[in-house]
Every structure is written in C-alpha cells, then in structure tokens.
Design an enzyme around this catalytic site. Structure first.
Site, mmCIF file in Angstrom:
data_model
loop_
_atom_site.group_PDB
_atom_site.id
_atom_site.type_symbol
_atom_site.label_atom_id
_atom_site.label_comp_id
_atom_site.label_asym_id
_atom_site.label_seq_id
_atom_site.Cartn_x
_atom_site.Cartn_y
_atom_site.Cartn_z
ATOM 1 N N HIS A 176 0.939 -1.349 -0.001
ATOM 2 C CA HIS A 176 0.137 0.036 -0.036
ATOM 3 C C HIS A 176 0.896 1.275 0.037
ATOM 4 O O HIS A 176 0.498 2.097 -0.508
ATOM 5 C CB HIS A 176 -0.802 -0.164 1.260
ATOM 6 C CG HIS A 176 -2.017 1.118 1.377
ATOM 7 N ND1 HIS A 176 -3.229 0.794 0.584
ATOM 8 C CD2 HIS A 176 -2.039 2.426 1.804
ATOM 9 C CE1 HIS A 176 -3.847 1.841 0.673
ATOM 10 N NE2 HIS A 176 -3.263 2.764 1.421
ATOM 11 N N HIS A 233 -10.337 2.492 -1.442
ATOM 12 C CA HIS A 233 -10.523 1.985 0.069
ATOM 13 C C HIS A 233 -11.624 0.767 -0.034
ATOM 14 O O HIS A 233 -12.494 0.619 0.630
ATOM 15 C CB HIS A 233 -11.287 3.131 0.885
ATOM 16 C CG HIS A 233 -10.725 3.359 2.375
ATOM 17 N ND1 HIS A 233 -11.082 3.866 3.497
ATOM 18 C CD2 HIS A 233 -9.488 3.494 2.455
ATOM 19 C CE1 HIS A 233 -10.172 4.094 4.278
ATOM 20 N NE2 HIS A 233 -9.021 3.672 3.739
#
Lengths: 741, 229
Positions: free
Chosen positions: A51, A97
């Site tokens: 990430h 998300h």
C-alpha cells in the site's frame, strides 16, 4: 498490546505477522545493523507494505507519461497539480478504500472520501467536487445489498457533511467482486497556482506540528491489511477499519486553508495510511532531514497507548506540518479557533535519523533514507494475456432489438443510479452545472477564473470486462472513455489520475494484466494529451484465491471554456436530426448485449483507435464551441440503441432511428465500437460536412420527436416503458433489503 | 438590505447564501462566527445550511446554544427578520424560535433532488414577490427534514397563515410522491407568529442562476430585498 519498547526478541512468527517476507526482514537487519524492537519492526512493516511502497508496480508506473505543459506537479506528492489558466490550478487524485469498505462498508467508504479530501486540501486546494467509482458483486450475492447500502450511505454521510458536491461516478456489478468490492474515491480541488503546498520538510530545528483529531487505537495496521488477500477471517479484521469524523474534517479544511493564507507552513502532509509513521518518514525523506518526535506530546484519545500504537494508528482527520520557527502561536490560534488539537511534537534535525522519545527513553531509532527509499522493488514475473478471437456477429441469433433494449436499460449495469446519487449532495457550493447522470460532472469555476464562464469537468471510467479479455485494449479504453465523457460536455481533457485495482501480483497472469493495462493506458494518455499526474495502486484484491476483474479506474478532468454552451444530455426538442460521429463496424465481443441477452462473456473487446478518438473529440469540441450541438451523449455500454434511449430518458421527447441494411442489425444497434457520440443537432448537413473535413466518419441516423423510441421497421417502445425499466431496478432491488430484514 | 449570515462550525452552504443575497440586494452580507456575541446592524439575519457540529446530536441542537444565538434571539424578539434554511431551519426549531421539529427523513436516507414548493402565504415580508399558490422548483439536500408538530400546533399554524411552503407535484397537489421526507401535511417551511422568522428545508439559494438549472429561488431573495430596502 504489551510494552513494546522492551521486547523479548523478534521471532519469525512476529515478522510474518507484520507481513514481511524473510528476505525483507534480512534487509531490515542489514539497515538497522541490529535486531529492531517491535516499534521499529512495525514501522518497517507499514512503510514496506504494498500500500505504501508500490513495490510490485513501481517498475511499471515509471513508464506512464506524467509530463506536459499543463503539469505543475506530477505523481509523488499527495495529489497531482495542473494549470488551468488565470493563475489557478486544479489539484486532484483518486484513491481506493476497497478492503475497509468490504469489512465495514459505511466507515470504509466514508474514510475513503475523508482520505482523498485530505490529500487534496493538504496541497492548498479547496475541494470543489467529489466522484466515486464503485464495483459490487452480483446482485444475487447475499452481501451485495448490504454493501451497496452501506457504501453509498458512507460516501454520502462524509461528503455531504463536509459540504463538497459529489457530481459523478460509476457503478458496476459482477460476481468477480463478490468477495472484494472496489470503492475508489476522487476529489478535485482548486488553488492559486503560486500557492501550492508540498510535503518536503526543511530547516533543522523547525518545529514539527500535529493538528486535527486525537490519536486513538483505530486502524492499527490498516496499511498491512490493505496489502493482503482476504481469507475467511476477514470479519475479524474489523478493528483495523478507521472511523470517520466528517465534522472534524470540515473544521480541518477551514483551519488549514486559513493557515495556508499566512506564511507559517514549510511543509505539510496528511496522516493517511500508516498514520504518523508514513507522514513523518515521507516528509523527512523528501527533505533530506532527520526528525525527533516526542511521543508524549501526541494528543491521545485513550489512556495507556504504547509508542507502537501511536506510530501505527490510522486515526482520521490528522495532519502533520513543519512550520517556521516563531509561528507556533499563530498556528495554535487558528486551530484553537476551530476547536482542533494543536501540539508541537518534535523538531527537524540534521541527523538523517528518526528518533522516537517516550517517557524519557528512546523508543525507536531508525535511519530515514534507507528505510523510505530502499523499500523493496520487485520486477515480478508476468505472462501477457492472450486476447480471445473476435466474435462473429453473424453467429448470434436474431432477436427483437426493442425487447432486448428494455432488458438492457434495466439491467444492473445500465439501470438508473438515481437511488445512489440522490443520497449525495451534488449541489452544495452552488456551482454544479452538470448534475450526476450525465456524461461527466461539471462545476463552474469562480469569477476570478475566466470571468465565471469557465468550468471544470470530471469523470471516472473503466470497463473491467474489456480489461480482463485484453488488458492493453482495456487500458486504452478506460482512458479513451473517460476523455470521451469530457469531450461530450465540451471539456478538453487536461490530465488523469489512475486507481489500479488488481489481484495478487505474485501470480504472473495477474501481473500480466497490470502490465498490459498500464501499457494501453500510457498509449492513450500520450495520444489524448492527458498525462497521469497522480494515482493509487490496490493489489491483492482476492478472496480465497479468486481475483477481481482487472479494474484500472481512470479519473479524468477537463476544462470547459464556456459553461453556457454545454450541450444537454437529453433530447429536449422535436424535429432535430440525430447524427452519429465515429465509425461503426458492429463490435459485439465482450459487449453488454452479449452478456445480458445471450449470457455469454466472449470475444475480443472493441479495439480503440486513439487517433480516431482524438479526431472525434476535437471535432466535437469545435462543434460545441460554435453552438451547433443541442444534445450529446457518448456511446459506451449497450451501443447506439442504449445511447439513444438514455438521451430520450434524460430529456422530454423520443426519437426515431434508421436501421441500415449493410451491418447486421444487432451489431449496428448494440455494437460497442469505440470513439463514437450521438448528437442531436439542428443542421445535420453542417455537421456532416464539418466531420468530413475533419476526417471523422459521421452519418445521420434519425430524428427526435414523439414519446417513443421507434425503429425504421415500424417497431416502437414508449419512453414511459423504458423509464419504468430504467428507473425501477435499483430502488426495487434495494427495497428488498428492508423486506428481507 | 443589509444582511448577516451566521457561520456555525460545520455550516457548508453559507457561500451559496451569500451569493444569493448579494445578487438580490447588491450588498455583500456580513459573515458572523458562532463564537461572536455581537451582530452588526442588519435588516436580515440568515442561518445557512450545513451540518453544524456534525449534527452528531439532534440536527441543530448544539448550534442553537451557540454564543451568537443569544443575540440572534434578542434581535428576532425586536422584530428583525430571521431566515433559516435547511440546517438553519433545524437550528431555529431547536432554539424555540419556530414551532415543531425536524426528524429523520422517512426514507432514512439523505435526499438531494429538485422539489416543487407551493407558496401558502404571500402576505409576508419573505413572500411579497410571490402569489399565494405560486409554485417554485428548488433543490433540497438533507437527512433530517421530516417536519412534525403536534395537532394543536398544526392547527394554529394552519389557521394563522403560519405554513409558508408545502411540497407539491407538478399540478400543485400535496401528494405523497411530492413529499421528499415524510413531512406532516407536506410542510416544507413555517413562520413564527409574527411572520418575521421563516424556516424552510429546501434551498432557494441554489436556484438563483440559470446555470443552477432554474431561478425560481430568486423570488424569495428579491422579495426580501424589496421589503427591506
């Protein structure tokens, strides 16, 4: 969590729990020159998570075009910045998300919106519009309703409260997302071009300031969770999802913009994924400085928090700043006015190290550059996808096209999204010129930017089923369609942001999808003059080994020179000619018609001719500027007949369409050939001759009028029946949730 | 017309309101922060839309207790006109300056769409530029717009011209479909007894420019500017 400053020793199990591979841990030992303590290991873990580090994609991302005369700041900062003239800049980015939204849809989606807003106002921009691209599983899947309901409420709950209009988006349903939905949120903001704020820290001795919400235990290890595949235990990961507070975000926007009008800020960065760790490391690393943090001074929400928790918390609505010495009281005053926490938590140093102090002891000491810059970078093995052979339209059975249209216009991927966007405040700020449901959202720019005539258009697009069949064409198509939607509202594409949602990159075929999509995307961005200025990568979107469809979402922005000339989305007047711009061969491979009517997901997707895309787009801009286009809609899912139906549904009259004999009827009406637009115009001859001069194929295909959609064989379907099918599906589907509970 | 727009923490339509007031009056309204205890000399006080204090308690409940509200109340009692839109309406009911309450929408969902309003009383300083029964299309955008008052209050409002606007359909009928939030008797806005305080849920300020898609909201602001010139 136990006391983490004195640890019993790092075992291979602890390393694995932190998502680090054994070879990565060896690199940790090399950099530290000793065994790290748990705080330090936690920091390595989040900094090197996929990430935060882009370790699988970096090598390929470097090949994308990121430059252009309009680009003020490309990838690498919180968001991309482009010049829009008149001394103003647009700042924008899209971010996923996905994992949090699957675990806890309301908070996951809400904090996705909060995070992307912060990325944009961190750079000095006032956010002016939000968009979102959502992918859900099959409507039949038992979780889908709950996820749709929660995600939409979460996006609305956050954006509405903060007061930023949500003006456009897209939603798909496909079983490949059953265990792994996608929530991609985009924000566009506006700032003076000479007042952009960056994150590189500078000036040894300068105070490091923490502002916003207090730090709690929420979201610890969110970044590592978002970098792993889901297993059956994903429900147990709920505590790693953060909780959003849009009210505090609103205050934070106002306070930051107020402070940004002064000369106090040296550097600023929001605390997003990996919280205080990632923000402080990135700021120090970019500025080539060291930093000392006194963790005792961090405003805490709970008692008994450890350094490990403070450094890894992903509590929302927090910012880290380096300010000029002597500006502490000015800064404090502004944040206290807005009832937000303010604390000087450290100083910059010249050591090149991060030193964490806690209760008078050193809780961690790490070298900054080796950690931030030497994160692993993989050139992972990949196998290219072999595109399927083209589909022969003649192999399909003859069907009544209007019956098929009624099915298509009410199918999950084409049914009206009104139920969704009515839950988003799309009008707040009073500048929304083109509302949701049109090709792109358009917001009028303030008077100081072009005298109130200019507008900024934005749209998000991707067709994952094309990307699965042929990643290169799919990557091209995502860019081309996003730009087409901008052209259709009279906007010239400026730049794009990308959100690369893929499965596990350690599988060569998934890596091949990523590589192919990026190749196609790069080609299209070059051809259309729209560089990639920001983006986000979300990998490991798999549940129990099953990957999502490759979904490289493109968010594009464009400039409208005169908002008064934007053509309508709907047919508002009878007696106008319908003109089709672009070439029609009748491409039914991977089409929605093939999937929804024949139940087949086959064939090669429509090829994207980038030169033709550009030529058609430029022609359309010229026609719109001359005021020659009454209404306009791009052709995408469902082809010509669906586009005509959508224009009738968005307006007040129907239309009649000719069906020429040379192309098979189904292919002509439902083919998804790229680079096409349907125009309603007063003077068809003028359009046809302009198109000929521009080398763009154009043909008159019908005229507006009546209250039905008619074909030249005499068949017809009323707009009212189409409306029932189109508007009916989503509300009925969602109402079944209440009935079921 | 000199006006003041109150900015609460979480107000988010104050600039929309400023634009509409300025367009109608030619004068820039003063922005007054919720912590202020004084107000400039003005002819109109406006409480704008938004989510004051996040609406984390009942919508408008905390803002109604802001320092500035003591002065707003004093001015209102002196007869200075007060307009509350959306969150502003919620704050006025919580402050007791208007009767009734605004509950969660019947759908339990936020709703943002155009609605049609019918002017129920054209004999006030807010509605002087309208005719009774006149319809106007303006957007609404709210989570808690479901108007409720007890039967006695409703009767008193009805009998005294206290209902300002109702949600109606294209033919002017108060149907269930035309009602975006479940409000009792399709009530969209109410006056106080002296018709100097008006609260309404929809946003006339976002329908004042052709680029908004309609200008029906202008009637309210132009009427005010004329009455308070």
């Amino acid at each position: 969590m136990t006391d983490t400053t004195k640890t019993p020793g790092i075992t291979p199990e602890i390393v694995a729990e932190h998502g680090l591979k054994p070879e990565e841990y060896r690199k940790v030992l090399e950099i530290m020159g000793r065994e790290p303590n748990l705080v330090e290991l936690g920091i390595f873990s989040v900094m090197w998570s996929e990430h935060c580090s882009y370790k699988s994609s970096k090598v390929w991302l470097k090949k994308l075009p990121t430059q252009g005369p309009q680009v003020i700041c490309g990838p690498g900062e919180n968001a991309g910045v482009v010049d829009i003239g008149d001394g103003m800049a647009a700042i924008f980015k899209i971010e996923s998300h996905n994992h949090p939204s699957f675990i806890e849809p309301y908070q996951g989606a809400a904090t996705g919106v909060g995070g992307i807003l912060r990325d944009v106002f961190t750079m000095g921009a006032r956010p002016i519009m939000n968009l979102n691209a959502l992918r859900f599983g099959s409507p039949d899947h038992p979780k889908t309703r709950h996820l749709v309901s929660g995600v939409v409420a979460g996006i609305g709950g956050y954006g509405n409260c903060v007061g930023i209009p949500t003006v456009a988006g897209e939603v798909n349903f496909h079983p490949a997302y059953n265990g792994n939905i996608l929530v991609n949120a985009m924000t566009v903001g506006l700032a003076p071009a000479d007042r952009i704020f960056y994150s590189a820290a500078a000036g040894a001795g300068n105070p490091v300031v923490y502002v916003g919400s207090k730090t709690g235990r929420d979201g610890i290890h969110g970044a590592t969770m978002a970098s792993a595949e889901f297993g059956e235990d994903s429900e147990e990961k709920r505590p790693t999802v953060q909780v959003g507070d849009p009210f505090t975000e609103k205050l934070l926007i106002e306070a930051c913009l107020e402070l940004m009008a002064t000369d106090a800020i040296v550097a600023i960065q929001d605390m997003g994924a990996a919280g205080l760790t990632s923000s402080s490391f990135e700021m120090a690393s970019k500025g080539g400085v060291g930093v000392e943090l006194d963790l005792d001074r961090v405003p805490l929400r709970e008692e008994g928090m450890t350094p490990y928790e403070i450094m890894l918390s992903e509590s929302q609505e927090r910012m880290l700043m380096v300010i000029k010495p002597g500006r502490e009281e000015l800064t404090r005053g502004i944040f206290e006015k807005w009832d937000l926490d303010f604390a000087v938590i450290g100083r910059l140093t010249e050591t090149g190290k991060m030193v964490l102090r806690w209760h008078g002891e050193v809780a961690g000491e790490l070298p900054i550059d080796p950690l931030a810059l030497a994160s692993p970078e993989y050139d992972r093995p990949w196998t290219p996808t072999t595109p399927p052979p083209p589909l022969d339209p003649a192999s399909l059975p003859e069907r009544d096209p209007l019956e098929a249209l009624e099915t298509l216009i009410g199918c999950p991927d084409l049914a009206s999204r009104r139920w969704i966007w009515e839950q988003y405040d799309h009008l707040v700020m009073g500048n929304t010129v083109v509302r949701p449901g049109a090709d792109a959202g358009v917001v009028r720019l303030p008077a100081e930017c072009g005298g109130g005539k200019k507008g900024l258009a934005a749209k998000v697009d991707c067709t994952p089923r094309y990307c699965l069949a042929d990643p290169v064409q799919g990557g091209r198509q995502a860019v081309a369609e996003a730009c087409r939607n901008l052209y259709a509202v009279g906007a010239r594409p400026l730049a794009v942001t990308n959100n690369l949602n893929f499965g596990n990159p350690e599988k060569p075929e998934i890596m091949g999808q990523l590589v192919g999509c990026l190749q196609g995307m790069g080609e299209a961005c070059r051809a259309l003059g729209a560089p990639v200025v920001s983006g986000n990568v979300s990998l490991y979107n798999e549940t129990e080994g099953k990957a999502i469809l490759p979904t490289p979402t493109i968010g594009a922005i464009g400039l409208v020179e005169d908002v008064a000339r934007i053509p309508g989305a709907g047919l508002a007047e009878a007696g106008l000619a319908l003109v089709l711009l672009g070439r029609t061969r009748g491409e039914l491979g991977q089409s929605l018609y093939l999937r929804e009517i024949e139940g087949r997901e086959e064939g090669a997707p429509p090829p994207v001719d980038l030169e033709a895309e550009r030529a058609a787009g430029e022609l359309l801009l010229a026609l719109i500027a001359k005021g020659r286009v009454s209404a306009c809609h791009d052709l995408s899912d469902g082809g010509l007949l669906v586009a005509a139906a959508e224009m009738a549904l968005a307006g007040t009259v129907g239309c009649a369409l000719d069906v020429p004999g040379e192309t098979p009827k189904t292919a002509w009406l439902f083919g998804e050939d790229q680079g096409r637009y349907l125009l309603a115009v007063r003077d068809a001859d003028a359009i046809l001759s302009a198109a000929e001069a521009a080398g763009v194929p154009a043909v008159r295909v019908g005229e507006t009028g009546g209250d039905a959609l008619k074909l030249s064989d005499g068949s017809a379907i009323s707009v009212a029946s189409l409306r029932r099918a189109h508007e009916g599906w989503l509300p009925a589907y969602m109402a079944a949730e209440l009935a079921a509970e | 017309m000199r006006s003041a727009v109150i900015v609460f923490p979480g107000s988010n339509r104050e600039m929309d309101m400023v634009a509409a007031l300025e367009q109608a009056s030619g004068k820039k309204p003063a922005l007054v922060f919720h912590k202020d205890t004084e107000l400039p000399e003005v002819d109109l006080i406006v409480l704008p839309g938004g989510f004051s204090h996040g609406d984390y308690l009942r919508a408008g409940a905390m803002a109604a207790r802001s320092p500035v509200m003591a002065e707003v109340r004093r001015r209102a009692e002196k007869g200075v006109p007060v307009l509350g839109v959306c969150n502003g309406f919620q704050i006025l009911t919580e402050a007791g300056l208007l009767p009734g309450a605004l509950m969660r929408n019947a759908s339990l969902r936020f709703v943002c769409k155009n609605v049609t309003l019918r002017c129920e009383n054209a004999q006030t300083l807010f509605t002087g530029a309208m005719e009774a029964g006149q319809r106007m299309t303006v957007p609404c955008a709210h989570m808690d717009g479901n108007y409720f008052a007890d039967a006695d209050t409703m009767k008193r409002l009805e009998d005294s011209g206290g209902i300002a606007f109702r949600y109606v359909d294209g033919e002017g009928r108060t149907t269930e479909e035309a009602n975006p939030n479940g409000s009792l008797d399709n009530v969209a806005g109410v006056f106080n007894e002296t018709k100097t305080v008006l609260g309404l849920m929809p946003h006339p300020e976002d329908a004042t420019d052709p680029l908004h898609g309609g200008t029906d909201g202008r009637a309210l602001f132009h009427g005010l500017a004329e009455a308070l010139a």
